[in-house]
Motif scaffolding. Structure first.
Motif, PDB file in Angstrom:
ATOM      1  N   ILE A 178     -27.464 -26.914  23.763  1.00  0.00           N
ATOM      2  CA  ILE A 178     -26.107 -27.418  23.566  1.00  0.00           C
ATOM      3  C   ILE A 178     -25.422 -27.417  24.926  1.00  0.00           C
ATOM      4  CG2 ILE A 178     -23.847 -26.997  22.533  1.00  0.00           C
ATOM      5  CD1 ILE A 178     -25.235 -25.759  20.147  1.00  0.00           C
ATOM      6  N   VAL A 179     -24.891 -28.553  25.309  1.00  0.00           N
ATOM      7  CA  VAL A 179     -24.244 -28.718  26.606  1.00  0.00           C
ATOM      8  C   VAL A 179     -22.763 -28.997  26.408  1.00  0.00           C
ATOM      9  CG1 VAL A 179     -24.054 -30.275  28.601  1.00  0.00           C
ATOM     10  CG2 VAL A 179     -26.294 -29.479  27.841  1.00  0.00           C
ATOM     11  N   SER A 180     -21.941 -28.317  27.198  1.00  0.00           N
ATOM     12  CA  SER A 180     -20.516 -28.639  27.251  1.00  0.00           C
ATOM     13  C   SER A 180     -20.282 -29.584  28.420  1.00  0.00           C
ATOM     14  CB  SER A 180     -19.680 -27.373  27.443  1.00  0.00           C
ATOM     15  OG  SER A 180     -18.358 -27.699  27.861  1.00  0.00           O
ATOM     16  N   LEU A 181     -19.522 -30.650  28.172  1.00  0.00           N
ATOM     17  CA  LEU A 181     -19.215 -31.600  29.231  1.00  0.00           C
ATOM     18  C   LEU A 181     -18.022 -31.164  30.061  1.00  0.00           C
ATOM     19  CD1 LEU A 181     -21.023 -33.254  27.250  1.00  0.00           C
ATOM     20  CD2 LEU A 181     -19.720 -35.272  27.949  1.00  0.00           C
ATOM     21  N   ASN A 182     -17.443 -30.008  29.692  1.00  0.00           N
ATOM     22  CA  ASN A 182     -16.191 -29.620  30.339  1.00  0.00           C
ATOM     23  C   ASN A 182     -16.106 -28.117  30.532  1.00  0.00           C
ATOM     24  OD1 ASN A 182     -13.668 -29.930  31.482  1.00  0.00           O
ATOM     25  ND2 ASN A 182     -12.598 -30.145  29.537  1.00  0.00           N
TER      26      ASN A 182
END
Length: 326
Positions: A178-182
């Protein structure tokens, strides 16, 4: 590492592993909003301030990590090892990052800790600095004195300063993340990561779409039925257990579904902040780590998947947990 011989006499399903930073400058700050980077939203001891001497080489260096194993019911420590700082194998790999408009103290978080099918563990660490965010992976072998098998920096994010917030191994040796863009806040997206290179890919597998206004974290997979679970949190507040249904697709998007399951609660009260960790035992029992009331120490719970009811097991001095499956 010098494992305590008593570990071999304890049933594997009752042995839990925990990790924390080995250095002394750990943060002891909890924020009600897990989405606030500047508040550093992970409880002690999986967040720490970075020394000025560490900042220069942080993109190529992994932190010193302590790995422990405990017997769940008694809380007795069975083994302890210190995983030394290491240089990543892919130093020459380019990573996208841009300076930040707002100043934040350089700090680092352990964002994921998960077992691998080959008997090792993988740890994800993300450093937040003025000139960008940098995620590194540490592959460790709990049974060998050498500790670290390899270390990689993560590359290939499609948006600068993205951060890897959760990670598990799925079939065929692939890593799902899971990647956060921010920098740790929404929007989030699902990606695959190359085990050998640390490179993020967005189209290797058809993955579910994540709602742009919700926080997703705490990926875990049942060793019994191979179903993938995570937590989802949004406004209004409340933390839900969700399942990534990789076998059934949406009739609209054609992508796998995310099924909202139970809302997590303890003593008839809904959780106001996200879990710190979620992990299945080898027998399929679901455990969680949380800090519900800004307490000095985190707590370990069992989780009823059907009802969302959390049952306190004991206090726990670690924010990230995992079980060994081999």
């Amino acid at each position: 590492m010098n494992p305590n011989l008593q570990e071999t006499t304890v049933h594997k399903s009752s042995i839990i592993y925990g990790v924390h930073f080995a250095t002394s400058n750990n943060l002891n700050v909890l924020s009600e909003s897990v989405a606030s980077e500047t508040a550093i939203n992970i409880s002690h001891p999986v967040a720490r301030l970075l020394h000025s001497s560490e900042v220069k080489n942080i993109t190529h260096t992994t932190p010193e990590i302590s790995l422990v194993s405990l017997e769940i019911q008694t809380g007795k420590q069975l083994s302890h090892s210190t995983i030394s700082a290491n240089i990543v194998e892919n130093q020459n790999t380019h990573t996208k990052h841009v300076p930040k408009a707002f100043h934040t103290k350089p700090h680092e978080r352990i964002t994921s800790f998960a077992p691998l099918s080959n008997g090792m563990f993988i740890i994800a660490c993300t450093a937040h600095m003025q000139n960008g965010n940098f995620t590194r992976l540490i592959f460790i072998n709990s049974k060998k004195s050498s500790g670290t098998h390899k270390a990689l920096k993560v590359s290939g994010f499609k948006q600068e300063n993205s951060t890897l917030e959760s990670l598990i191994e799925i079939k065929d040796g692939k890593l799902l993340g899971i990647v956060s863009l921010n920098s740790g806040i929404p929007p989030f997206e699902l990606v695959t990561i190359d085990y050998k290179t640390g490179k993020v890919t967005y189209d290797e597998l058809v993955l579910p779409d994540l709602q742009p206004d919700r926080r997703y974290s705490n990926l875990t997979q049942s060793p019994v039925n191979r179903k993938i679970y995570a937590t989802s949190m949004g406004i209004p507040m409340g933390v839900h257990l969700v399942q990534l249904d990789m076998e059934n697709n949406s009739g609209i998007t054609g992508k796998p579904l995310i099924i909202k399951l139970s809302e997590l609660h303890f003593e008839n009260k809904a959780l106001a902040s996200d879990l710190l960790s979620l992990a299945f035992s080898p027998l399929g029992k679901l455990y969680a780590v949380a800090n519900l009331n800004h307490q000095p120490m985190n707590s370990l719970f069992t989780v009823d998947i059907k009802t969302g009811e959390m049952t306190l097991v004991k206090k726990l001095a670690y924010g990230k947990i995992a079980f060994a499956y081999t």
